[in-house]
Enzyme design. Sequence first.
Site, PDB file in Angstrom:
ATOM      1  N   HIS A  94      10.775 -10.590   1.098  1.00  0.00           N
ATOM      2  CA  HIS A  94       9.643  -9.715   1.432  1.00  0.00           C
ATOM      3  C   HIS A  94       8.716  -9.585   0.240  1.00  0.00           C
ATOM      4  O   HIS A  94       9.072  -9.904  -0.899  1.00  0.00           O
ATOM      5  CB  HIS A  94      10.115  -8.332   1.906  1.00  0.00           C
ATOM      6  CG  HIS A  94      10.675  -7.446   0.838  1.00  0.00           C
ATOM      7  ND1 HIS A  94       9.895  -6.799  -0.086  1.00  0.00           N
ATOM      8  CD2 HIS A  94      11.969  -7.067   0.559  1.00  0.00           C
ATOM      9  CE1 HIS A  94      10.661  -6.060  -0.889  1.00  0.00           C
ATOM     10  NE2 HIS A  94      11.925  -6.216  -0.525  1.00  0.00           N
ATOM     11  N   CYS A  95       7.495  -9.145   0.509  1.00  0.00           N
ATOM     12  CA  CYS A  95       6.547  -8.798  -0.552  1.00  0.00           C
ATOM     13  C   CYS A  95       6.123  -7.366  -0.270  1.00  0.00           C
ATOM     14  O   CYS A  95       6.973  -6.478  -0.217  1.00  0.00           O
ATOM     15  CB  CYS A  95       5.379  -9.774  -0.607  1.00  0.00           C
ATOM     16  SG  CYS A  95       4.637 -10.199   0.995  1.00  0.00           S
ATOM     17  N   SER A  96       4.841  -7.110  -0.048  1.00  0.00           N
ATOM     18  CA  SER A  96       4.414  -5.757   0.326  1.00  0.00           C
ATOM     19  C   SER A  96       4.398  -5.608   1.846  1.00  0.00           C
ATOM     20  O   SER A  96       5.214  -4.903   2.424  1.00  0.00           O
ATOM     21  CB  SER A  96       3.041  -5.435  -0.272  1.00  0.00           C
ATOM     22  OG  SER A  96       3.129  -5.388  -1.687  1.00  0.00           O
TER      23      SER A  96
END
Length: 571
Positions: free
Chosen positions: A351-353
């Site tokens: 995941h990232c943001s």
Amino acid sequence: MMHQSRIDLLKITQVQDVLLEKGNEVHTGTVHLTVHNLIFNYPEGEIWIPYPIIHTVERRPASLQSGRHPLYIRCRDFLSITLSLLKEGEAQDVFDSVQKLTCISSTEQLYAFSYQPQPPFTSSTGWKLYEPLKEYERMGVGTKNDNWRFTTINRDFTYSPTYPRTLVVPTKISDNVLNYAAKYRSKARIPVLSYLHWYNMATITRSSQPMVGFKQARSIQDEKLIEAIFASNVPTNPGGQTVYGSTAANLIVDARPMANAMGNVARGAGTENMENYRNCKKTYIAIDNIHVMRDSLAKMCEAMQGADTDGQVNRLALQRSNWLKHIATLMEGTETIVKNVHVYNSHVLVHCSDGWDRTAQLVSISELCLDPYYRTFEGFQVLIEKEWVSFGHKFADRCGHLSNEKYFVNLVHTGNAATNTIKDMQNKFYKSNYYQRETSPVFHQFLDCVYQLLRQWPTRFEFNEDMLIDLHYHVYSCQYGTFLFNCEAERTNHYPQSKTFSIWDYFNTYKDKFLNDMYDPKKDLDLVDDGGVLFPDPLNIKYWSGLFNRQEDEVNEPITYGVSHPLAEEA
């Protein structure tokens, strides 16, 4: 690359005796402005420029030598041309017309909604190419493995508006648990299955960031979901035997720099508190945000076009753009994921943001390395549809389709030209600040990484570099309906399947042009070597000269001012 359309041949403006300069080429011909394209026709051929691909247009003062009135046009596919017109009024008319035709307000006004290919495409299955049930079953969901199930919880897109309609989650996790888990992930983009590895049933899942915040909030349902994902198989080899010596820890990959992840705590989000997640560890890949990438591309473009070096590539500026540093970071992250899945038999959550930019990059490049199917002509199309189009990469925002980042600057004023230019740019920026901030070459970087892999493993891909260059072009051309929207829900509302052509019908109609002559699928069957799994080399990367219409030795020959490698740190 551009195929004519009957509808677009309606001319709005026509100007004769126009001088076109493109690099070292100079041609005299006629400019035709149609509803959707600027066309320059000259005795040796013609150049088509769809309006959405135009990045900037500058109307410059008349040349002291020729007396002509130049328009300098820079495009998103890195084409730069100067059109020099005889009359000032004609130059102003063309400038104003191109601005009006480029700065549209609705997706339905884009070229794709009127384009009719000539000759007609022989392929017509592009919109049905990716079928989620079929693709996940190919991986083994419900066939080789009963630990995963399809859920219809997002069938009307109310559960997670930016996620696909079809989601795959652990069998032991009920939809009731998913309803609670959604509250803990940004945009309700919960951890769901992207990839089930053919060799050992290890997985890649993707999500958005957890909503941790200053209070260090936690979600038992999110923890249960991830625990079920990480316990979804006992690793076995293709023969069914248990794989011993597999790692005890699965992996959560946070694609952001640690400081960025921690910075999101102030916004009520952040990153996982690993005390709450069993049997796993976390790593940060440190991929910079969309704003850094946008600036890096702008600097690379300036260096490639040689604005300050008489048209020659500015190697020092090229290095200072940090573009290859960003590509190397993506390749390093991919290498980490591939090793954990294939070698260590680990499950990996990425995941990232929000989970639609850096996450899409890492997940799709990793799957390309892990599964030979995605390196076939058809499989590559399926991969892009699945991880980018279906999972909600914001193509409309990131590519700026409605010309919100395309600046039109008139340098011909009665006052101080430089002052007026600054005011023009400031006014344009304030009007389109949101769109300026949202654009970024995220998909471009994915294609660049695929190019690097194609270079490193030239016999392992059924498609060639020309396909990657055309993909980059058509992401911005808006000639096809595939990349016009931000998510599956938007596509469902606009239903481009009935109004536009799929990009894949173009590629499948002209398939022979995009096939790799060196492709050898037998190498993917050699279990003694790598068993069809590619391990990317983050140090063996180069600038993608072909995308900029540059020769290899112009951009990648050894640098002579004391820097031995393009990734070397600046002094």
